[in-house]
Motif scaffolding. Structure first.
Motif, PDB file in Angstrom:
ATOM      1  N   UNK A 238       0.860  -1.181   0.000  1.00  0.00           N
ATOM      2  CA  UNK A 238       0.000   0.000   0.000  1.00  0.00           C
ATOM      3  C   UNK A 238       0.902   1.239   0.000  1.00  0.00           C
ATOM      4  N   UNK A 239       0.648   2.200  -0.901  1.00  0.00           N
ATOM      5  CA  UNK A 239       1.537   3.370  -0.991  1.00  0.00           C
ATOM      6  C   UNK A 239       1.723   4.117   0.327  1.00  0.00           C
ATOM      7  N   UNK A 240       0.701   4.139   1.173  1.00  0.00           N
ATOM      8  CA  UNK A 240       0.821   4.915   2.419  1.00  0.00           C
ATOM      9  C   UNK A 240       1.839   4.296   3.376  1.00  0.00           C
ATOM     10  N   UNK A 241       2.152   3.017   3.183  1.00  0.00           N
ATOM     11  CA  UNK A 241       3.029   2.312   4.120  1.00  0.00           C
ATOM     12  C   UNK A 241       4.368   1.888   3.529  1.00  0.00           C
ATOM     13  N   UNK A 242       4.630   2.245   2.276  1.00  0.00           N
ATOM     14  CA  UNK A 242       5.877   1.801   1.641  1.00  0.00           C
ATOM     15  C   UNK A 242       7.042   2.633   2.182  1.00  0.00           C
ATOM     16  N   UNK A 243       7.885   2.018   3.004  1.00  0.00           N
ATOM     17  CA  UNK A 243       8.933   2.767   3.713  1.00  0.00           C
ATOM     18  C   UNK A 243      10.277   2.686   2.989  1.00  0.00           C
ATOM     19  N   UNK A 244      11.126   3.676   3.272  1.00  0.00           N
ATOM     20  CA  UNK A 244      12.501   3.621   2.766  1.00  0.00           C
ATOM     21  C   UNK A 244      13.236   2.420   3.351  1.00  0.00           C
ATOM     22  N   UNK A 245      12.903   2.061   4.590  1.00  0.00           N
ATOM     23  CA  UNK A 245      13.538   0.888   5.220  1.00  0.00           C
ATOM     24  C   UNK A 245      13.336  -0.359   4.365  1.00  0.00           C
ATOM     25  N   UNK A 246      12.110  -0.544   3.878  1.00  0.00           N
ATOM     26  CA  UNK A 246      11.818  -1.701   3.024  1.00  0.00           C
ATOM     27  C   UNK A 246      12.654  -1.636   1.745  1.00  0.00           C
ATOM     28  N   UNK A 247      12.731  -0.461   1.135  1.00  0.00           N
ATOM     29  CA  UNK A 247      13.488  -0.320  -0.109  1.00  0.00           C
ATOM     30  C   UNK A 247      14.970  -0.604   0.114  1.00  0.00           C
ATOM     31  N   UNK A 248      15.515  -0.155   1.247  1.00  0.00           N
ATOM     32  CA  UNK A 248      16.929  -0.426   1.557  1.00  0.00           C
ATOM     33  C   UNK A 248      17.161  -1.924   1.802  1.00  0.00           C
ATOM     34  N   UNK A 249      16.188  -2.602   2.421  1.00  0.00           N
ATOM     35  CA  UNK A 249      16.292  -4.060   2.608  1.00  0.00           C
ATOM     36  C   UNK A 249      16.331  -4.749   1.252  1.00  0.00           C
ATOM     37  N   UNK A 250      15.453  -4.329   0.336  1.00  0.00           N
ATOM     38  CA  UNK A 250      15.439  -4.916  -1.007  1.00  0.00           C
ATOM     39  C   UNK A 250      16.783  -4.691  -1.695  1.00  0.00           C
ATOM     40  N   UNK A 251      17.341  -3.483  -1.550  1.00  0.00           N
ATOM     41  CA  UNK A 251      18.613  -3.151  -2.203  1.00  0.00           C
ATOM     42  C   UNK A 251      19.765  -4.006  -1.668  1.00  0.00           C
ATOM     43  N   UNK A 252      19.651  -4.438  -0.400  1.00  0.00           N
ATOM     44  CA  UNK A 252      20.752  -5.170   0.247  1.00  0.00           C
ATOM     45  C   UNK A 252      20.806  -6.643  -0.171  1.00  0.00           C
ATOM     46  N   UNK A 253      19.730  -7.173  -0.720  1.00  0.00           N
ATOM     47  CA  UNK A 253      19.676  -8.608  -1.055  1.00  0.00           C
ATOM     48  C   UNK A 253      19.330  -8.790  -2.530  1.00  0.00           C
ATOM     49  N   UNK A 254      20.297  -9.240  -3.350  1.00  0.00           N
ATOM     50  CA  UNK A 254      20.046  -9.393  -4.786  1.00  0.00           C
ATOM     51  C   UNK A 254      18.921 -10.390  -5.101  1.00  0.00           C
ATOM     52  N   UNK A 255      18.647 -11.329  -4.171  1.00  0.00           N
ATOM     53  CA  UNK A 255      17.590 -12.322  -4.457  1.00  0.00           C
ATOM     54  C   UNK A 255      16.189 -11.814  -4.112  1.00  0.00           C
ATOM     55  N   UNK A 256      16.082 -10.588  -3.543  1.00  0.00           N
ATOM     56  CA  UNK A 256      14.755  -9.967  -3.430  1.00  0.00           C
ATOM     57  C   UNK A 256      14.495  -9.276  -4.762  1.00  0.00           C
ATOM     58  N   UNK A 257      13.450  -9.674  -5.446  1.00  0.00           N
ATOM     59  CA  UNK A 257      13.250  -9.244  -6.827  1.00  0.00           C
ATOM     60  C   UNK A 257      13.015  -7.745  -6.949  1.00  0.00           C
TER      61      UNK A 257
END
Length: 439
Positions: A238-257
Motif C-alpha cells: 500500500x503506498x501509504x506504508x511503503x517505507x525507505x527501510x523496506x526499499x533499503x532491505x530490497x537493495x541489500x539482497x540481490x535475491x529480493x526481486x
C-alpha cells in the motif's frame, strides 16, 4: 483402506485465493480426499470465489449453473462455495443457488470436514464466521497446479484499510499476521523441495507485524536469507506504508526481486480522497522517486480503477498524467464496479455512465500498452538472469521464465529445464514479453 474420494477445485480472483485453495487442498487431503483435474470424476466440487467486482460474481454464478448437470449424473455430488463470495452473500447464496450444499468463508476452512458430514446427511452447511486470529500457519499447503518452481506463502490475512470501493475488509476480516518462524520454515522447506521462488502474500504486506516487533522489512530479510538462490517477491504494497527501510532491505539482497506492485487506483487527489486511499498524488510520486533512487532498475506495476463515483474528465486526465509520469511497466486496469455494503455504495452515487467508463478504460489500456512496449523495448540488448518456469505453450523448443523485474522472457530451451537460472540477452520484444538468446 477406504478408497479416496475425488475433490475438484476451481479458483477465481486474487493470489490470496489461490493460496487459500492450497490450504483447502491440504485439509481435504488429510480427510481422505485426493484432488483431480477432471471434474466429471469428482465426488466434491469446490469453487473458491472472488467478490471484488460484480463480473467476478457473475462468472461464478454462471459456472454454478453448469455444475447442475454433474449433480444430475451423480446425485451424491456435493457442491461448495468458498471464499469471499460465500462470506458476502452467506445464506442468500443457498436460497438463490439451489444446487449449492456448503458455504464456507475464508476463515472457516478447518471446519470443512464437519460441514461435509452435515451436507452428506442431506442438510445445507454454512460457516462464515470471521476470525480474529486464524492464519492457517500450521497447515502445509498442497501445491495444486504448481510448476514446481514458484510458490505463494501467505504471511497475513485480512485488511483494515477500508478503501471506500472495496469489499475485502468485510469478506476477509481484521488484519492478523503469521508467526515469522512458520513463514521462514515454509520458505526453507519449499527450497529443499526444489522451489526457487516464493511470493509473500498479504492484502497489504506493509502492515505485517508480529508480537516480537518483527515488521515486514525484517521478515523479508529473514526469508531472503534462507538461501541466495531463492528468489523472493511480495504482493501487495500500500503506498501509504511503503517505507525507505523496506526499499533499503530490497537493495541489500540481490535475491529480493526488483519489482514492486504499488496500486495507485487514481491520479486525482479528489478521487483518492473519496476512495479513502489515505495518500495523495504528491505522496505517491514521492514514493516512486524513492524507489527510483534506492532501487534503480526496479519495475513498477499498478492497479487502476476508472469511472469511480463522480469522476470527471479532469480526474481521468490526472490518472493518464500519473501513468505517463511513472511509466508503469504493466498494470491491472478495471472499470469501477459498485459493491454492496461498501462505504462508496452507502455514501456515493455510481453516476459515471457505463459508456464513459468503457471509453476511459480503453484510453487507459491503450496508454499502458504503449508504456509496456516502451519499457520492454528499452531492455533490448540487455542481459538478465532468468528463472526458467515452464516450457513455452507455443513451442516445445522454448522455455519461458521471468527476470527479477517480473517480466516474462522466452528463449531457446536447449538442455535447460524449469528451475534453472539462465543468463538471457534480449533481442526482441512485444508489449507483454521479452525474447532472447542464452549467453
Amino acid at each position: 483402506m477406504d478408497q479416496k474420494r475425488k475433490l475438484y477445485i476451481e479458483t477465481y480472483g486474487c493470489q490470496m485465493n489461490f493460496s487459500d485453495t492450497q490450504i483447502v487442498g491440504s485439509i481435504m487431503t488429510d480427510h481422505n480426499f485426493e484432488t483431480t483435474g477432471n471434474i466429471s470424476e469428482a465426488d466434491l466440487i469446490f469453487v473458491n470465489t472472488c467478490s471484488i467486482r460484480d463480473n467476478a460474481e457473475k462468472r461464478v454464478r454462471a459456472r454454478l449453473q453448469e455444475f447442475k448437470r454433474y449433480k444430475k449424473q451423480k446425485p451424491g455430488l456435493i457442491i461448495g462455495v468458498l471464499g469471499c463470495m460465500a462470506e458476502r452473500l452467506k445464506e442468500q447464496l443457498i436460497s438463490e443457488e439451489k444446487m449449492v450444499d456448503v458455504i464456507v468463508g475464508p476463515d472457516a476452512y478447518r471446519d470443512l470436514p464437519r460441514l461435509l458430514n452435515v451436507a452428506e446427511g442431506g442438510q445445507k452447511a454454512i460457516n462464515v464466521i470471521l476470525s480474529a486470529d486464524e492464519t492457517y500457519a500450521d497447515i502445509n499447503p498442497v501445491r495444486l497446479d504448481s510448476n514446481g518452481v514458484s510458490a505463494f506463502i501467505s504471511i497475513m490475512r485480512g485488511c483494515e484499510n477500508f478503501c471506500s470501493y472495496c469489499v475485502v475488509p468485510y469478506t476477509r476480516g481484521r488484519e492478523r499476521s503469521r508467526d515469522p518462524l512458520t513463514i521462514v520454515k515454509e520458505a526453507g522447506e519449499l527450497f529443499s523441495e526444489g522451489y526457487r521462488e516464493v511470493t509473500l502474500l498479504g492484502q497489504n504486506v506493509n502492515s505485517y507485524k508480529w508480537d516480537d516487533g518483527t515488521g515486514f522489512s525484517k521478515l523479508l530479510e529473514r526469508v531472503a536469507m534462507v538461501n541466495p538462490l531463492l528468489r523472493v517477491r511480495f504482493a501487495t504494497s500500500h503506498p501509504k506504508d511503503l517505507t525507505d527501510e523496506l526499499l533499503h532491505t530490497m537493495a541489500a539482497y540481490p535475491n529480493i526481486c526488483r519489482s514492486i506492485h504499488l496500486p495507485v487506483q487514481s491520479g486525482s487527489d479528489r478521487i483518492l480522497k473519496l476512495m479513502n486511499r489515505k495518500y495523495d498524488s504528491s505522496w505517491y510520486r514521492q514514493r516512486i522517486e524513492a524507489i527510483r533512487k534506492i532501487l534503480p532498475g526496479c519495475a513498477i506495476s499498478t492497479d487502476i480503477i476508472t469511472g469511480f463515483c463522480s469522476e470527471t474528465d479532469q480526474d481521468h486526465r490526472d490518472t493518464l498524467d500519473m501513468m505517463n509520469w511513472v511509466a508503469y511497466d504493466y498494470a491491472f486496469m478495471f472499470k469501477y464496479s459498485e459493491r454492496p455494503d461498501t462505504l462508496a455504495h452507502k455514501k456515493y452515487k455510481d453516476d459515471v455512465p457505463e459508456e464513459v467508463k468503457s471509453v476511459r478504460l480503453q484510453e487507459i489500456i491503450n496508454l499502458q500498452q504503449e508504456l509496456s512496449f516502451r519499457s520492454n523495448h528499452a531492455d533490448i540488448g540487455k542481459t538478465f538472469e532468468v528463472l526458467a518456469e515452464s516450457v513455452s505453450r507455443k513451442s516445445g523448443k522454448e522455455l519461458s521464465g521471468r527476470n527479477s523485474q517480473n517480466k516474462v522472457v522466452v528463449f531457446p530451451k536447449k538442455d535447460y529445464k524449469p528451475g534453472d537460472y539462465i543468463n538471457v540477452k534480449v533481442n526482441a520484444c512485444t508489449p507483454a514479453t521479452l525474447k532472447g538468446e542464452v549467453i
